[in-house]
Write an enzyme that holds these catalytic residues in place. Structure first.
Site, PDB file in Angstrom:
ATOM      1  N   ASN A  10       3.197   5.654   0.127  1.00 33.71           N
ATOM      2  CA  ASN A  10       3.127   4.467  -1.429  1.00 33.71           C
ATOM      3  C   ASN A  10       2.833   5.623  -2.116  1.00 33.71           C
ATOM      4  O   ASN A  10       1.194   6.513  -2.454  1.00 33.71           O
ATOM      5  CB  ASN A  10       1.817   3.721  -0.714  1.00 33.71           C
ATOM      6  CG  ASN A  10       1.754   2.529  -1.673  1.00 33.71           C
ATOM      7  OD1 ASN A  10       2.227   2.543  -2.670  1.00 33.71           O
ATOM      8  ND2 ASN A  10       0.026   2.248  -1.725  1.00 33.71           N
ATOM      9  N   TRP A  11       3.948   5.946  -3.301  1.00 35.02           N
ATOM     10  CA  TRP A  11       3.204   6.528  -4.275  1.00 35.02           C
ATOM     11  C   TRP A  11       2.496   5.554  -5.828  1.00 35.02           C
ATOM     12  O   TRP A  11       2.328   6.482  -6.564  1.00 35.02           O
ATOM     13  CB  TRP A  11       4.763   7.407  -5.069  1.00 35.02           C
ATOM     14  CG  TRP A  11       5.407   8.030  -4.098  1.00 35.02           C
ATOM     15  CD1 TRP A  11       4.115   9.139  -2.836  1.00 35.02           C
ATOM     16  CD2 TRP A  11       6.650   9.047  -4.778  1.00 35.02           C
ATOM     17  NE1 TRP A  11       5.640   9.612  -2.951  1.00 35.02           N
ATOM     18  CE2 TRP A  11       6.846   9.439  -3.433  1.00 35.02           C
ATOM     19  CE3 TRP A  11       7.581   8.447  -5.342  1.00 35.02           C
ATOM     20  CZ2 TRP A  11       8.015  10.693  -3.223  1.00 35.02           C
ATOM     21  CZ3 TRP A  11       9.097   8.947  -5.656  1.00 35.02           C
ATOM     22  CH2 TRP A  11       9.266  11.112  -4.299  1.00 35.02           C
ATOM     23  N   LYS A  12       2.708   5.063  -5.320  1.00 35.94           N
ATOM     24  CA  LYS A  12       1.848   3.610  -6.519  1.00 35.94           C
ATOM     25  C   LYS A  12       2.491   4.122  -7.238  1.00 35.94           C
ATOM     26  O   LYS A  12       3.282   4.328  -7.877  1.00 35.94           O
ATOM     27  CB  LYS A  12       0.128   3.736  -6.248  1.00 35.94           C
ATOM     28  CG  LYS A  12      -0.434   4.103  -5.097  1.00 35.94           C
ATOM     29  CD  LYS A  12      -1.725   4.402  -4.937  1.00 35.94           C
ATOM     30  CE  LYS A  12      -2.569   5.021  -3.787  1.00 35.94           C
ATOM     31  NZ  LYS A  12      -4.283   4.522  -3.117  1.00 35.94           N
ATOM     32  N   HIS A  96      -1.043  -5.480  -0.950  1.00 36.84           N
ATOM     33  CA  HIS A  96      -1.899  -4.600  -0.409  1.00 36.84           C
ATOM     34  C   HIS A  96      -3.147  -4.163  -1.484  1.00 36.84           C
ATOM     35  O   HIS A  96      -3.295  -4.813  -2.164  1.00 36.84           O
ATOM     36  CB  HIS A  96      -0.747  -2.742  -1.324  1.00 36.84           C
ATOM     37  CG  HIS A  96      -2.020  -1.638  -1.432  1.00 36.84           C
ATOM     38  ND1 HIS A  96      -3.244  -1.015  -2.026  1.00 36.84           N
ATOM     39  CD2 HIS A  96      -1.424  -0.489  -1.083  1.00 36.84           C
ATOM     40  CE1 HIS A  96      -3.664   0.219  -1.652  1.00 36.84           C
ATOM     41  NE2 HIS A  96      -2.698   0.374  -0.803  1.00 36.84           N
ATOM     42  N   GLU A  98      -4.936  -2.700  -3.900  1.00 36.54           N
ATOM     43  CA  GLU A  98      -5.082  -2.652  -4.767  1.00 36.54           C
ATOM     44  C   GLU A  98      -4.293  -3.743  -5.868  1.00 36.54           C
ATOM     45  O   GLU A  98      -4.506  -4.079  -6.903  1.00 36.54           O
ATOM     46  CB  GLU A  98      -4.239  -1.134  -5.534  1.00 36.54           C
ATOM     47  CG  GLU A  98      -5.635  -0.360  -4.951  1.00 36.54           C
ATOM     48  CD  GLU A  98      -3.933   1.269  -4.985  1.00 36.54           C
ATOM     49  OE1 GLU A  98      -3.689   1.920  -5.268  1.00 36.54           O
ATOM     50  OE2 GLU A  98      -5.284   2.058  -3.996  1.00 36.54           O
ATOM     51  N   GLU A 168      -6.020  -1.164   6.544  1.00 42.14           N
ATOM     52  CA  GLU A 168      -6.677   0.367   5.701  1.00 42.14           C
ATOM     53  C   GLU A 168      -8.071  -0.300   4.429  1.00 42.14           C
ATOM     54  O   GLU A 168      -7.567  -1.537   4.214  1.00 42.14           O
ATOM     55  CB  GLU A 168      -5.923   0.019   3.810  1.00 42.14           C
ATOM     56  CG  GLU A 168      -4.219   0.343   4.565  1.00 42.14           C
ATOM     57  CD  GLU A 168      -3.396   0.997   3.153  1.00 42.14           C
ATOM     58  OE1 GLU A 168      -3.115   2.586   3.467  1.00 42.14           O
ATOM     59  OE2 GLU A 168      -3.415   0.656   2.250  1.00 42.14           O
ATOM     60  N   GLY A 174      -8.268   6.588  -0.812  1.00 40.75           N
ATOM     61  CA  GLY A 174      -8.364   7.225  -1.707  1.00 40.75           C
ATOM     62  C   GLY A 174      -9.573   7.811  -2.245  1.00 40.75           C
ATOM     63  O   GLY A 174      -9.954   8.592  -2.892  1.00 40.75           O
ATOM     64  N   SER A 214      -6.415   7.865   3.376  1.00 42.07           N
ATOM     65  CA  SER A 214      -7.277   9.527   3.537  1.00 42.07           C
ATOM     66  C   SER A 214      -6.737  10.088   4.492  1.00 42.07           C
ATOM     67  O   SER A 214      -7.017  10.641   5.647  1.00 42.07           O
ATOM     68  CB  SER A 214      -8.636   9.697   2.894  1.00 42.07           C
ATOM     69  OG  SER A 214      -8.801   9.274   1.746  1.00 42.07           O
ATOM     70  N   GLY A 235      -1.240   7.162   0.846  1.00 44.65           N
ATOM     71  CA  GLY A 235      -1.184   7.378  -0.781  1.00 44.65           C
ATOM     72  C   GLY A 235      -0.605   9.389  -0.706  1.00 44.65           C
ATOM     73  O   GLY A 235      -0.103   9.395  -0.787  1.00 44.65           O
ATOM     74  N   GLY A 236      -2.392   9.587  -1.397  1.00 37.74           N
ATOM     75  CA  GLY A 236      -2.255  10.956  -1.975  1.00 37.74           C
ATOM     76  C   GLY A 236      -1.082  12.025  -1.190  1.00 37.74           C
ATOM     77  O   GLY A 236      -0.638  12.788  -1.589  1.00 37.74           O
TER      78      GLY A 236
HETATM   79  C1  PEP Z   1      -3.003   3.996   0.380  1.00 34.60           C
HETATM   80  O1  PEP Z   1      -2.316   3.931  -0.963  1.00 34.60           O
HETATM   81  O2  PEP Z   1      -1.902   2.902   1.353  1.00 34.60           O
HETATM   82  C2  PEP Z   1      -3.515   4.814   0.921  1.00 34.60           C
HETATM   83  C3  PEP Z   1      -3.953   4.984   2.114  1.00 34.60           C
HETATM   84  O3  PEP Z   1      -4.306   5.687  -0.458  1.00 34.60           O
HETATM   85  P1  PEP Z   1      -4.350   7.376   0.173  1.00 34.60           P
HETATM   86  O4  PEP Z   1      -3.450   7.847   1.960  1.00 34.60           O
HETATM   87  O5  PEP Z   1      -4.593   8.574  -0.830  1.00 34.60           O
HETATM   88  O6  PEP Z   1      -5.916   6.769   0.501  1.00 34.60           O
END
Ligand code: PEP
Length: 249
Positions: A10-12, A96, A98, A168, A174, A214, A235-236
């Site tokens: 997920n590049w957000k 999500h 966010e 999640e 994050g 994470s 994400g990251g």
């Molecule tokens: C996400 O964006 O859904 C996520 C899990 O991010 P991260 O892996 O950076 O915690």
């Protein structure tokens, strides 16, 4: 039953066109002639989706981060499922945390988006998860059951088997804090049992449940070894070609 693992980056709101091209150059070199068994894809911004369709043989799933539930209309700033289909999008992340937190996305809207995606033969990746306070108050199961029940209201059983659910915990997104593989497994198992209650055991056995929060190349193996965890939403660690590649199995 054997479920194929699914790993989605997920590049957000990261990467412009040049940065996306750089990623793809690096990633394509790494993936070439490699035998990857899992399903994998990238959820990019709308402006980058068309770049992800590399060629017909590419296995990279093209994933959107959101969509509107109406076919078209006066909805400034929104994007329709038909528009996403034009860009070969097959999966869409819905709900999500966010989007729930910053854009007032509520369970009723999430449900409408799921209905429209199934009608269009697309695969929703339905996100659910509890906040740190809810986790500390031991409300995780109730919060998640409520999110799933409302999101799936009136969704026909025949659609559920292809659904992807991403668990999640918000406190792990994050933050560098990961739920332990055992904690994630406990919740993913609870989700599968709840799907079984809502529908039936056979359908519940087919739904793929991801963990997100994470996830990194050095912790993904333990997470994916759990029996009810069928993949990861990342994400990251999906932003660099090497670390995204290192997540794949
Ligand atoms: C996400 O964006 O859904 C996520 C899990 O991010 P991260 O892996 O950076 O915690």
């Amino acid at each position: 039953m054997e479920r194929k693992k699914i790993i989605i980056g997920n590049w957000k709101m990261y990467k412009n066109i040049d940065e996306t091209k750089d990623f793809l150059n690096g990633f394509n070199k790494l993936i070439k002639n490699k035998n990857i068994k899992c399903d994998y894809g990238i959820a990019a911004s709308f402006t980058n989706l068309s770049l992800l369709k590399i060629d017909k043989s590419s296995a990279l799933l093209i994933v959107a981060q959101n969509c509107h539930y109406q076919n078209e209309g006066a909805y400034t700033g929104e994007i329709s499922i038909k528009m996403l289909k034009d860009m070969a999008v097959s999966h869409v992340i819905i709900g999500h945390s966010e989007r729930r937190m910053y854009f007032n996305e509520v369970d009723e809207t999430i449900n409408k988006k799921l209905q429209s995606l199934f009608n269009a033969n697309m695969v929703p990746i339905l996100c659910c998860g509890e906040t740190l306070v809810q986790y500390e108050n031991k409300e995780t199961n109730n919060v998640i059951k409520k999110q799933i029940k409302l999101a799936l209201a009136n969704i026909k059983a025949e659609n559920i088997a292809k659904l992807v659910i991403a668990y999640e915990p918000i406190w792990a997104i994050g933050t560098g804090k990961t739920a332990t593989a055992q904690q994630a497994q406990t919740v993913c198992k609870m989700i599968r049992e709840f799907i079984s209650e809502l529908y039936n055991k056979n359908i519940a056995e087919q739904v793929r449940i991801q963990y997100g929060g994470s996830v990194k190349p050095d912790n993904i193996k333990l997470i994916l070894a759990e029996p009810d965890i069928d993949g990861a939403l990342v994400g990251g660690a999906s932003l660099m070609p090497q670390s995204f590649f290192d997540l794949l199995i």
